[in-house]
Design a protein around this motif. Structure first.
Motif, PDB file in Angstrom:
ATOM      1  N   TRP A 188      -4.798   1.962  -1.954  1.00 52.69           N
ATOM      2  CA  TRP A 188      -3.816   0.967  -1.550  1.00 52.69           C
ATOM      3  C   TRP A 188      -4.078   0.509  -0.118  1.00 52.69           C
ATOM      4  CZ3 TRP A 188      -3.636   0.638  -6.114  1.00 52.69           C
ATOM      5  CH2 TRP A 188      -2.879   1.350  -7.043  1.00 52.69           C
ATOM      6  N   GLY A 189      -4.553   1.401   0.744  1.00 52.34           N
ATOM      7  CA  GLY A 189      -4.907   1.017   2.113  1.00 52.34           C
ATOM      8  C   GLY A 189      -6.040   0.008   2.129  1.00 52.34           C
ATOM      9  N   LEU A 227      -5.113 -11.845  -5.066  1.00 48.33           N
ATOM     10  CA  LEU A 227      -5.767 -10.553  -5.250  1.00 48.33           C
ATOM     11  C   LEU A 227      -4.869  -9.530  -5.936  1.00 48.33           C
ATOM     12  CD1 LEU A 227      -7.763  -9.974  -1.924  1.00 48.33           C
ATOM     13  CD2 LEU A 227      -8.639 -10.651  -4.159  1.00 48.33           C
ATOM     14  N   ALA A 228      -3.708  -9.264  -5.383  1.00 49.93           N
ATOM     15  CA  ALA A 228      -2.830  -8.229  -5.916  1.00 49.93           C
ATOM     16  C   ALA A 228      -1.449  -8.385  -5.315  1.00 49.93           C
ATOM     17  CB  ALA A 228      -3.388  -6.838  -5.602  1.00 49.93           C
ATOM     18  N   TYR A 237       0.106  -0.815  -5.515  1.00 49.28           N
ATOM     19  CA  TYR A 237      -0.449  -2.062  -6.032  1.00 49.28           C
ATOM     20  C   TYR A 237      -0.634  -1.998  -7.558  1.00 49.28           C
ATOM     21  CZ  TYR A 237      -1.505  -4.245  -1.519  1.00 49.28           C
ATOM     22  OH  TYR A 237      -1.415  -4.859  -0.283  1.00 49.28           O
ATOM     23  N   ASN A 238      -0.155  -0.917  -8.151  1.00 48.41           N
ATOM     24  CA  ASN A 238      -0.226  -0.794  -9.600  1.00 48.41           C
ATOM     25  C   ASN A 238       0.935  -1.580 -10.205  1.00 48.41           C
ATOM     26  OD1 ASN A 238      -0.682   0.007 -12.233  1.00 48.41           O
ATOM     27  ND2 ASN A 238       0.036   2.104 -11.938  1.00 48.41           N
ATOM     28  N   GLY A 252      -8.280  -6.168  -9.990  1.00 48.52           N
ATOM     29  CA  GLY A 252      -8.100  -4.755 -10.368  1.00 48.52           C
ATOM     30  C   GLY A 252      -8.636  -3.800  -9.302  1.00 48.52           C
ATOM     31  N   ILE A 253      -8.335  -2.548  -9.531  1.00 49.91           N
ATOM     32  CA  ILE A 253      -8.706  -1.509  -8.582  1.00 49.91           C
ATOM     33  C   ILE A 253     -10.210  -1.327  -8.523  1.00 49.91           C
ATOM     34  CG2 ILE A 253      -8.450   0.944  -8.068  1.00 49.91           C
ATOM     35  CD1 ILE A 253      -5.737   0.821  -9.411  1.00 49.91           C
TER      36      ILE A 253
END
Length: 257
Positions: A188-189, A227-228, A237-238, A252-253
């Protein structure tokens, strides 16, 4: 409901009682048998084998004792499961099957309907019949699988090797409920940095969208970003967009790793 409950209790009681009166042999009162390495036959114990194979009816040339230190297979008298003797197998009456690892190391959760390691006794989240389903990755039935199983943070179960396969493809959320199953703070960072370094065009300055967080379950209205979208409650960010804003696809991640 009362009838089904009585039937369930009756079946459980009959399973519990099975083997308590008429089980084992004249030498040992236990609910397992052995497969002898010398004859490849099943006996109640080594004494049963020796009495049978050394009786007067047996040709003296064929009489022998079982090499007890070479015993490798044991069979449960309740469920007929045959396993190696070196796995500390035990029979769980509630599960109705034999498991390995030693009964003193596991406890049975009635709500989940399965046995868990004692390490999870105070921390696991109960999920109704947690292992009475197929693995969400390989689709093998989990309840009686012989492969290692892990319990995710959300309480859902999955093969350990299937989790490792997911991680090789940068997938870190439960395939069933989509909650993150490990610490994602570093990821997430990185996404914070990516979002900060990717400004949106001026036309989207006041564009808002509604999102649902898969981790905490909260719905929130946030600024649209290509982006998210970050959950303002748990900083995850999920998330997924539920309404508002242009059609978009989050990279996505996996692309952030």
């Amino acid at each position: 409901m009362e009838i089904s409950f009585q039937l369930k209790m009756s079946s459980e009681e009959s399973l519990m009682e099975l083997g308590y009166g008429d089980f084992g042999c004249s030498h040992y009162r236990r609910r397992c048998k052995i497969r002898t390495p010398c004859c490849d036959e099943i006996f109640g114990c080594r004494h049963c084998h020796n009495e049978s194979k050394n009786s007067m009816e047996v040709d003296p040339r064929h009489r022998h004792d079982v090499p007890r230190h070479e015993l490798k297979r044991v069979i449960c008298s309740l469920c007929a499961t045959e396993q190696d003797v070196s796995k500390n197998q035990y029979h769980c009456n509630e599960c109705g099957i034999c498991r390995t690892g030693g009964g003193e190391n596991f406890f049975h959760c009635s709500k989940c309907g399965c046995c868990y390691s004692n390490l999870l006794k105070d921390s696991h989240k109960c999920v109704e019949r947690a292992m009475h389903h197929n693995c969400p990755v390989c689709f093998e039935f989990l309840f009686d699988t012989t492969r290692d199983i892990t319990v995710l943070r959300c309480g859902h179960t999955i093969h350990l090797e299937c989790v490792k396969e997911m991680e090789r493809h940068f997938r870190y959320s439960c395939p069933i409920c989509l909650k993150s199953y490990c610490d994602m703070s570093q990821v997430w960072g990185k996404l914070d940095q990516e979002v900060a370094s990717t400004p949106m065009s001026q036309m989207y300055d006041n564009k808002m969208v509604w999102i649902l967080c898969n981790d905490c379950g909260e719905s929130s209205e946030v600024n649209f970003h290509v982006l998210a979208h970050k959950c303002p409650k748990c900083n995850s960010y999920n998330t997924r967009k539920t309404r508002g804003g242009p059609a978009s696809y989050s990279p996505g991640i996996s692309q952030m790793m």
